[in-house]
Write an enzyme that holds these catalytic residues in place. Structure first.
Site, PDB file in Angstrom:
ATOM      1  N   ARG A   1      51.119  18.543 -30.908  1.00  0.00           N
ATOM      2  CA  ARG A   1      51.434  17.201 -30.750  1.00  0.00           C
ATOM      3  C   ARG A   1      50.442  16.318 -31.602  1.00  0.00           C
ATOM      4  O   ARG A   1      50.847  15.148 -31.768  1.00  0.00           O
ATOM      5  CB  ARG A   1      50.700  16.985 -29.181  1.00  0.00           C
ATOM      6  CG  ARG A   1      51.665  17.049 -28.248  1.00  0.00           C
ATOM      7  CD  ARG A   1      51.067  16.932 -26.818  1.00  0.00           C
ATOM      8  NE  ARG A   1      52.051  17.508 -25.846  1.00  0.00           N
ATOM      9  CZ  ARG A   1      51.999  18.013 -24.807  1.00  0.00           C
ATOM     10  NH1 ARG A   1      50.823  17.589 -24.149  1.00  0.00           N
ATOM     11  NH2 ARG A   1      52.987  18.573 -24.047  1.00  0.00           N
TER      12      ARG A   1
ATOM     13  N   GLU B   1      58.482  24.094 -25.911  1.00  0.00           N
ATOM     14  CA  GLU B   1      57.713  22.821 -26.238  1.00  0.00           C
ATOM     15  C   GLU B   1      56.742  23.185 -27.703  1.00  0.00           C
ATOM     16  O   GLU B   1      56.792  24.027 -28.226  1.00  0.00           O
ATOM     17  CB  GLU B   1      56.630  22.476 -25.272  1.00  0.00           C
ATOM     18  CG  GLU B   1      57.433  21.934 -23.844  1.00  0.00           C
ATOM     19  CD  GLU B   1      56.346  21.509 -22.656  1.00  0.00           C
ATOM     20  OE1 GLU B   1      55.477  21.376 -22.923  1.00  0.00           O
ATOM     21  OE2 GLU B   1      56.994  21.729 -21.671  1.00  0.00           O
TER      22      GLU B   1
ATOM     23  N   HIS C   1      47.116  10.823 -23.426  1.00  0.00           N
ATOM     24  CA  HIS C   1      47.842  11.808 -22.426  1.00  0.00           C
ATOM     25  C   HIS C   1      46.891  12.729 -21.880  1.00  0.00           C
ATOM     26  O   HIS C   1      46.813  12.930 -20.591  1.00  0.00           O
ATOM     27  CB  HIS C   1      48.993  12.526 -23.167  1.00  0.00           C
ATOM     28  CG  HIS C   1      49.639  13.323 -22.307  1.00  0.00           C
ATOM     29  ND1 HIS C   1      50.547  12.933 -21.212  1.00  0.00           N
ATOM     30  CD2 HIS C   1      49.926  14.745 -22.515  1.00  0.00           C
ATOM     31  CE1 HIS C   1      51.032  14.344 -20.979  1.00  0.00           C
ATOM     32  NE2 HIS C   1      50.597  15.045 -21.530  1.00  0.00           N
TER      33      HIS C   1
ATOM     34  N   ARG D   1      45.016  20.500 -27.286  1.00  0.00           N
ATOM     35  CA  ARG D   1      45.691  21.384 -26.424  1.00  0.00           C
ATOM     36  C   ARG D   1      47.177  21.689 -26.643  1.00  0.00           C
ATOM     37  O   ARG D   1      47.838  20.841 -27.073  1.00  0.00           O
ATOM     38  CB  ARG D   1      45.433  20.741 -24.861  1.00  0.00           C
ATOM     39  CG  ARG D   1      46.438  21.510 -23.767  1.00  0.00           C
ATOM     40  CD  ARG D   1      46.183  20.833 -22.476  1.00  0.00           C
ATOM     41  NE  ARG D   1      46.756  19.468 -22.296  1.00  0.00           N
ATOM     42  CZ  ARG D   1      47.976  19.426 -21.815  1.00  0.00           C
ATOM     43  NH1 ARG D   1      48.886  20.399 -21.631  1.00  0.00           N
ATOM     44  NH2 ARG D   1      48.905  18.208 -21.805  1.00  0.00           N
TER      45      ARG D   1
ATOM     46  N   HIS E   1      50.272  11.840 -26.571  1.00  0.00           N
ATOM     47  CA  HIS E   1      51.487  12.549 -26.204  1.00  0.00           C
ATOM     48  C   HIS E   1      52.481  11.600 -27.422  1.00  0.00           C
ATOM     49  O   HIS E   1      52.596  10.511 -27.221  1.00  0.00           O
ATOM     50  CB  HIS E   1      52.150  12.376 -24.962  1.00  0.00           C
ATOM     51  CG  HIS E   1      53.060  13.299 -24.647  1.00  0.00           C
ATOM     52  ND1 HIS E   1      54.339  13.167 -25.367  1.00  0.00           N
ATOM     53  CD2 HIS E   1      53.106  14.543 -24.036  1.00  0.00           C
ATOM     54  CE1 HIS E   1      55.373  14.387 -25.001  1.00  0.00           C
ATOM     55  NE2 HIS E   1      54.539  15.104 -24.067  1.00  0.00           N
TER      56      HIS E   1
HETATM   57  P1  FAD Z   1      44.303  15.530 -11.415  1.00  0.00           P
HETATM   58  O1  FAD Z   1      45.493  16.162 -11.350  1.00  0.00           O
HETATM   59  O2  FAD Z   1      44.361  14.275 -12.074  1.00  0.00           O
HETATM   60  O3  FAD Z   1      43.735  15.310 -10.089  1.00  0.00           O
HETATM   61  C1  FAD Z   1      42.348  14.760 -10.200  1.00  0.00           C
HETATM   62  C2  FAD Z   1      41.944  14.370  -8.603  1.00  0.00           C
HETATM   63  O4  FAD Z   1      40.703  13.654  -8.660  1.00  0.00           O
HETATM   64  C3  FAD Z   1      42.919  13.345  -7.773  1.00  0.00           C
HETATM   65  O5  FAD Z   1      43.169  13.787  -7.040  1.00  0.00           O
HETATM   66  C4  FAD Z   1      42.227  11.895  -8.067  1.00  0.00           C
HETATM   67  O6  FAD Z   1      42.393  11.192  -7.087  1.00  0.00           O
HETATM   68  C5  FAD Z   1      40.813  12.617  -7.740  1.00  0.00           C
HETATM   69  N1  FAD Z   1      39.667  11.821  -8.105  1.00  0.00           N
HETATM   70  C6  FAD Z   1      39.247  11.259  -9.324  1.00  0.00           C
HETATM   71  N2  FAD Z   1      38.125  10.606  -9.422  1.00  0.00           N
HETATM   72  C7  FAD Z   1      37.747  10.678  -8.201  1.00  0.00           C
HETATM   73  C8  FAD Z   1      36.706  10.219  -7.242  1.00  0.00           C
HETATM   74  N3  FAD Z   1      35.622   9.459  -8.043  1.00  0.00           N
HETATM   75  N4  FAD Z   1      36.437  10.368  -6.164  1.00  0.00           N
HETATM   76  C9  FAD Z   1      37.408  11.132  -5.546  1.00  0.00           C
HETATM   77  N5  FAD Z   1      38.459  11.605  -6.046  1.00  0.00           N
HETATM   78  C10 FAD Z   1      38.550  11.456  -7.318  1.00  0.00           C
HETATM   79  N6  FAD Z   1      50.200  19.665 -18.223  1.00  0.00           N
HETATM   80  C11 FAD Z   1      50.784  20.876 -18.355  1.00  0.00           C
HETATM   81  O7  FAD Z   1      50.313  21.917 -18.495  1.00  0.00           O
HETATM   82  N7  FAD Z   1      52.024  20.813 -18.227  1.00  0.00           N
HETATM   83  C12 FAD Z   1      52.854  19.539 -18.020  1.00  0.00           C
HETATM   84  O8  FAD Z   1      53.925  19.705 -18.236  1.00  0.00           O
HETATM   85  C13 FAD Z   1      52.123  18.287 -18.144  1.00  0.00           C
HETATM   86  N8  FAD Z   1      52.890  17.263 -18.110  1.00  0.00           N
HETATM   87  C14 FAD Z   1      52.113  16.117 -17.818  1.00  0.00           C
HETATM   88  C15 FAD Z   1      52.903  15.001 -17.744  1.00  0.00           C
HETATM   89  C16 FAD Z   1      51.975  13.557 -17.433  1.00  0.00           C
HETATM   90  C17 FAD Z   1      52.672  12.481 -17.202  1.00  0.00           C
HETATM   91  C18 FAD Z   1      50.811  13.868 -17.332  1.00  0.00           C
HETATM   92  C19 FAD Z   1      50.153  12.528 -17.117  1.00  0.00           C
HETATM   93  C20 FAD Z   1      49.948  14.869 -17.574  1.00  0.00           C
HETATM   94  C21 FAD Z   1      50.786  16.202 -17.847  1.00  0.00           C
HETATM   95  N9  FAD Z   1      49.986  17.194 -17.948  1.00  0.00           N
HETATM   96  C22 FAD Z   1      50.719  18.497 -17.999  1.00  0.00           C
HETATM   97  C23 FAD Z   1      48.549  17.507 -17.863  1.00  0.00           C
HETATM   98  C24 FAD Z   1      48.098  17.888 -16.541  1.00  0.00           C
HETATM   99  O9  FAD Z   1      49.286  17.461 -15.688  1.00  0.00           O
HETATM  100  C25 FAD Z   1      46.728  17.670 -15.981  1.00  0.00           C
HETATM  101  O10 FAD Z   1      46.058  17.779 -17.077  1.00  0.00           O
HETATM  102  C26 FAD Z   1      46.588  18.424 -14.808  1.00  0.00           C
HETATM  103  O11 FAD Z   1      47.504  18.238 -14.011  1.00  0.00           O
HETATM  104  C27 FAD Z   1      44.997  17.962 -14.172  1.00  0.00           C
HETATM  105  O12 FAD Z   1      44.840  18.589 -13.337  1.00  0.00           O
HETATM  106  P2  FAD Z   1      43.404  18.332 -12.395  1.00  0.00           P
HETATM  107  O13 FAD Z   1      43.592  19.066 -11.185  1.00  0.00           O
HETATM  108  O14 FAD Z   1      42.376  18.564 -13.282  1.00  0.00           O
HETATM  109  O15 FAD Z   1      43.418  16.594 -12.231  1.00  0.00           O
HETATM  110  C1  SIN Z   2      55.252  17.437 -21.351  1.00  0.00           C
HETATM  111  O1  SIN Z   2      55.991  17.761 -20.603  1.00  0.00           O
HETATM  112  O2  SIN Z   2      55.756  16.957 -22.414  1.00  0.00           O
HETATM  113  C2  SIN Z   2      53.913  17.324 -20.953  1.00  0.00           C
HETATM  114  C3  SIN Z   2      53.508  18.839 -21.188  1.00  0.00           C
HETATM  115  C4  SIN Z   2      52.061  18.874 -21.408  1.00  0.00           C
HETATM  116  O3  SIN Z   2      51.345  17.757 -21.371  1.00  0.00           O
HETATM  117  O4  SIN Z   2      51.447  19.884 -21.644  1.00  0.00           O
END
Ligand code: FAD
Ligand code: SIN
Length: 523
Positions: free
Chosen positions: A291, A117, A352, A387, A244
């Protein structure tokens, strides 16, 4: 209204929250752990991750190179100590995830099929086709199910943290705040219950929904960051929002469907409306520059040409290999009548990822006593001003392990102070708002202000205008909040307002362009 007393309270069921829950539950079988989450248990940014996890795996790759790539992507604002910790712990953390059942794609020889990537000098992305997040969320939830000391509470919305200032007779000093738990709205009973714990973790994810066009699902409203900010935790780097470069151009569709950066890593080209590969003139790494650079180049191309999108050209790529690696993207495009082998995919940048958030130290502690933060809501110093691709899931996994170790080793014997006079939530005098449309109108207005005035390219004038508009919405929302029976919608509106304010204010304070932050006034 009920009061629950437990050991560890985790808000959020994405990779950050679930990793902490699983590891703490395994280390401390007598520790009572609640994971509270506002939608169904799997809904999260995690579930939609496509590209995968960055990790050094190949003999030709090195920690030094992964560290270097992370520092360059972050425009040298990452904390080198934190970057080293995360990069060097990546293989170990991923092996553990694999031992829990996560499946990553392999080559015919049985090695991991390492993707590439933007900003990476080597192939180092472990992935499960183009639905890595779905595989991870499933694996983690299966583990949670097998652990009897974790209680998972879907459709429970965290409203605010409980800190000293709610407690009668407690001295309140904003520089030395202690957290005791959170007020949580049970969306089935509609009651706001009190949850008390000795360790509290914010793992509430990002805030993409503060923009009109985002890859983030509707739950990504920055609730944890807003709660921490109201509780006087340190929150920084909010000006660094990652766009993104390649979300699918589908006007009106929210969230925007992501076309993974791994597609460019696989060899796809970005072309303008004249068919020119414009990235060749901008960066030696062309489509695989980091990015911030690619998103800005597309933005500038759209401004120059007046077009609505640029084209992602996959027509020269190996058909079978593409479908094997990207079945979900291939199918999505096909469902819209786009044959990726004969036609280009129309793409635009979309909000993103948030690099800023709740400041944490290397063990995950926020500036508030008893309160940790992990994952996208936190700001550890890993990502700096921008990032590196696929470093987010990794950061959440490594910090999740560290927080679980901290709780297991240093906090397991803590006992809740029974003498504290913690009040229950007071709903006296509130009523159900008659017109919900006022809430949704304000939410859309915030998203439009941020998209029009506080996006990839900013200026002082735009930021000042945004602040004026946000101030009006703030007054309106606070009035409505004070008299309403609380709903997730009104709480999210209030939180989005706080996030927008923080992004604008912290943008105003940055007077040089670094990474994802770019202002015309700093040229
Ligand atoms: P999240 O996975 O967003 O979880 C947050 C949780 O908190 C959820 O369960 C939500 O419901 C809960 N929550 C929020 N507010 C409240 C509240 N008030 N009360 C109770 N619960 C609450 N990163 C990579 O490293 N590689 C990738 O390939 C990648 N691809 C991506 C593709 C997409 C489409 C997106 C959107 C992001 C991508 N990212 C990627 C970024 C990465 O997915 C996220 O940064 C990461 O998953 C965040 O994890 P987290 O556990 O911090 O939050
Ligand atoms: C992607 O698959 O392009 C998302 C990867 C990331 O957010 O790190």
């Amino acid at each position: 209204m009920s009061i629950f007393k437990i050991d560890t309270l985790i808000l959020g069921s994405g990779i950050a929250g679930l990793t902490i829950a699983i590891k703490t539950a395994k280390n401390l079988p007598n520790n009572k752990i609640f994971v509270v989450t506002k939608a169904n248990e799997s809904e999260s940014n995690t579930k939609y991750a496509q590209g995968g996890f960055a990790s050094v795996w190949d003999k030709l790759d090195s920690f030094k190179d992964h560290i270097n790539d992370t520092m360059i992507a972050g425009d040298q604002l990452s904390n080198p100590e934190i970057v080293k910790i995360v990069v060097e712990n990546a293989p170990k953390s991923l092996k553990e995830l694999i031992s829990w059942g996560a499946d990553f794609d392999e080559t015919d020889k049985g090695d991991f099929d390492l993707g590439k990537e933007g900003g990476h000098s080597a192939n180092r992305i472990l992935h499960h086709k183009d639905i890595t997040g779905f595989e991870i969320e499933k694996t983690l939830l299966e583990q949670v199910e097998s652990l009897s000391n974790i209680t998972l509470l879907p459709y429970h919305f965290a409203i605010d943290l409980i800190t000293d200032h709610q407690i009668a007779g407690k001295q309140y000093n904003k520089n030395e705040v202690t957290c005791y738990g959170a007020y949580i709205l049970n969306q089935k009973t509609k009651k706001i219950d009190t949850y008390l714990a000795t360790s509290i973790v914010l793992a509430t994810g990002g805030a993409g929904q503060v923009y009109a066009s985002t890859t983030n699902p509707i739950i990504a409203t920055g609730d944890g960051i807003a709660m921490a900010y109201r509780a006087k935790a340190k929150v920084t780097d909010m000006e660094f929002v990652q766009f993104h470069p390649t979300s699918l151009y589908q006007p009106g569709e929210s969230p925007a469907f992501l076309i993974s950066e791994a597609v460019r890593g696989f060899g796809a080209y970005l072309r303008n409306n004249k068919g020119v590969r414009f990235m060749l003139d901008i960066d030696d790494r062309a489509e695989l520059a980091s990015r911030d650079i690619v998103a800005r180049a597309i933005d500038s191309e759209l401004i120059k040409t007046g077009n609505q999108y640029v084209n992602l050209d996959c027509t020269h790529l190996d058909k079978d290999a593409f479908i094997k690696h990207f079945p979900n993207i291939y199918e999505k495009c096909r469902s819209l009548g786009i044959d990726v082998f004969t036609q280009s995919i129309p793409v635009v940048p979309a909000a993103h990822y948030l690099m800023g958030g709740i400041v944490i130290d290397k063990n995950g502690y926020s500036s508030i006593n008893n309160l940790f933060a992990c994952g996208e809501c936190s700001r550890s110093g890993l990502h700096g001003a921008n990032r590196l691709a696929s470093n987010s899931l990794l950061g959440a996994l490594v910090f999740g392990s560290r927080i679980a170790s901290e709780i297991s080793n240093n906090r397991k014997d803590l006992i809740f102070d029974e003498n504290l006079d913690i009040p229950e939530w007071d709903e006296e005098g509130t009523t159900v708002p008659k017109e919900k449309v006022l809430i949704s109108h304000n939410r859309k207005t915030i998203q439009n202000i941020m998209t029009d005035l506080v996006a990839i390219v900013r200026s002082n004038e735009r930021l000042e205008k945004a602040l004026d508009h946000l101030d009006y919405i703030f007054q309106d929302t606070e009035k409505a909040y004070a008299k309403s029976k609380l709903s997730p919608q009104i709480c999210e509106l209030r939180n989005l307002n706080a996030i927008a304010y923080l992004i604008v204010k912290q943008s105003m304070e940055r007077n040089e362009n670094r990474g994802a932050f770019y202002s015309l006034d700093n040229l």
